[in-house]
Enzyme design. Sequence first.
Site, PDB file in Angstrom:
ATOM      1  N   SER A 167      -4.954  -2.723   5.641  1.00 14.16           N
ATOM      2  CA  SER A 167      -4.957  -1.478   4.880  1.00 14.16           C
ATOM      3  C   SER A 167      -4.229  -0.332   5.572  1.00 14.16           C
ATOM      4  O   SER A 167      -3.692   0.541   4.902  1.00 14.16           O
ATOM      5  CB  SER A 167      -6.388  -1.069   4.549  1.00 14.16           C
ATOM      6  N   HIS A 211      -5.491  -4.693  -1.023  1.00 12.99           N
ATOM      7  CA  HIS A 211      -4.155  -4.101  -1.151  1.00 12.99           C
ATOM      8  C   HIS A 211      -3.087  -5.072  -1.644  1.00 12.99           C
ATOM      9  O   HIS A 211      -1.930  -4.699  -1.773  1.00 12.99           O
ATOM     10  CB  HIS A 211      -3.729  -3.477   0.189  1.00 12.99           C
ATOM     11  N   LYS A 216      -7.861   0.235  -6.581  1.00 10.19           N
ATOM     12  CA  LYS A 216      -6.530   0.423  -5.986  1.00 10.19           C
ATOM     13  C   LYS A 216      -5.467  -0.006  -6.998  1.00 10.19           C
ATOM     14  O   LYS A 216      -5.208   0.732  -7.941  1.00 10.19           O
ATOM     15  CB  LYS A 216      -6.489  -0.311  -4.651  1.00 10.19           C
TER      16      LYS A 216
HETATM   17  C1  LIG Z   1     -10.592   0.232   0.063  1.00  9.58           C
HETATM   18  C2  LIG Z   1     -10.971  -1.017   0.760  1.00  9.58           C
HETATM   19  C3  LIG Z   1     -12.258  -1.548   0.635  1.00  9.58           C
HETATM   20  C4  LIG Z   1     -13.364  -0.800  -0.061  1.00  9.58           C
HETATM   21  O1  LIG Z   1     -13.204  -0.803  -1.440  1.00  9.58           O
HETATM   22  P1  LIG Z   1     -13.883   0.382  -2.283  1.00  9.58           P
HETATM   23  O2  LIG Z   1     -13.902  -0.151  -3.667  1.00  9.58           O
HETATM   24  O3  LIG Z   1     -13.038   1.579  -2.100  1.00  9.58           O
HETATM   25  O4  LIG Z   1     -15.262   0.566  -1.724  1.00  9.58           O
HETATM   26  C5  LIG Z   1     -12.512  -2.766   1.218  1.00  9.58           C
HETATM   27  N1  LIG Z   1     -11.570  -3.423   1.915  1.00  9.58           N
HETATM   28  C6  LIG Z   1     -10.328  -2.920   2.086  1.00  9.58           C
HETATM   29  C7  LIG Z   1      -9.318  -3.692   2.868  1.00  9.58           C
HETATM   30  C8  LIG Z   1      -9.999  -1.695   1.519  1.00  9.58           C
HETATM   31  O5  LIG Z   1      -8.792  -1.180   1.717  1.00  9.58           O
END
Ligand SMILES: *Cc1c(COP(=O)(O)O)cnc(C)c1O
Length: 386
Positions: A179, A207, A239
């Site tokens: 990330s 991602h 995302k």
């Molecule tokens: C954003 C993210 C999460 C958490 O997801 P949310 O729905 O925002 O709680 C988990 N793992 C990774 C790699 C992330 O980038």
Amino acid sequence: MAQGFVDLADELQQIKQQNLYRSRRIISTPQGVEIIVDGKPLINFSSNDYLGLANHPQVIKSFKQATDQYGVGSGSAHLICGHSQSHQALEEELADFTGRDRALLFSTGYMANVGVISALMGRGDQIFQDRLNHASLLDGGLLSGARFKRYLHNNLDDLNNKINPINGRTLIVTDGVFSMDGDVALLAGLSALATKKHAWLMVDDAHGLGVMGTTGAGVLQQLNLTQQQVPILMGTLGKGFGTFGAFIAGSDVLIETLIQKARSYVFTTALPAAVAEATRTSLKLVIAENWRREKLQSLVKRFQLGAYQLGLPVMPSDSAIQPLLIGDSQRAVDISEALLSQGFLVSAIRPPTIPKGEARLRITFSANHQPKHVDQLLDALESTSL
Ligand SMILES: *Cc1c(COP(=O)(O)O)cnc(C)c1O
């Protein structure tokens, strides 16, 4: 004994002195390339809305129609009376999309990671995590009570040396696309190693989903890795999908186990059905409209070429995440502030989100950016002379 939070105030002061203090900006527009932040219009290079679906008219329309049918709140947990037809349909579509037997919705990715790891693992078991894994994966590991080891980033030799056979279960966990770095895990190698060591492999593809693979089904689709090779897949919906929530995909036995045992699934309110309906529409767009992935790729290429010409400290990434490694936290903040004054929102990422001494600017692209936005950002970066 602590009196009147004096020691908390001291701690805050220390965080400030280390240049690690965080504060929030207030947004008054929908997510997008052009947003208004604290009253000021900015070009946004810091969102995870990679495909630009968070404010897509069809996604909004589905959300609104579903609130007519369901109202807003889901009223309870999935196991009580919060699991609607829309949640059920979305789970079936996500299973289909990822090529897994089943999928299970969670309210957030953080909760999915904590829930799945602590449901599957416990005392007497062992967990191996990439050193750069997302905080929610690390927290899930700590909560589980299993023995917990981190291996060097994307280093299969180090992992191989660290895994010793035990009587209990062994789990290997990795981000699919990292990330804060944007590089991709060595998944084929990890899967082979997991088989050799009789370990389960879990991939968090927050991602990669939507962005990678021929229909956007993420790094596992791109690398052709089956449910047998990667038995536990976590995906987020906030995302690339532009909505909210998360899911775990895998075998029927895995999903049934989570329904019984994942505490962050059992003991929490289901996400609103309207969010599920909005996500069903965004899933259809993700699958059908490849142009967003292609456009994103071409924007990334354009940035990399320009950054290379300017001699910027790019990191080895081909994803929508294109960090510039700065090192010092204060310097990263200063550059981010300088960009802000020129009208660009680029976040400075500091410890503890990333290791000490590796502060960076985390630049992210969206399919809604135009080539001119990339060029403007490159000009601004050049003028900050980093
Ligand atoms: C954003 C993210 C999460 C958490 O997801 P949310 O729905 O925002 O709680 C988990 N793992 C990774 C790699 C992330 O980038």
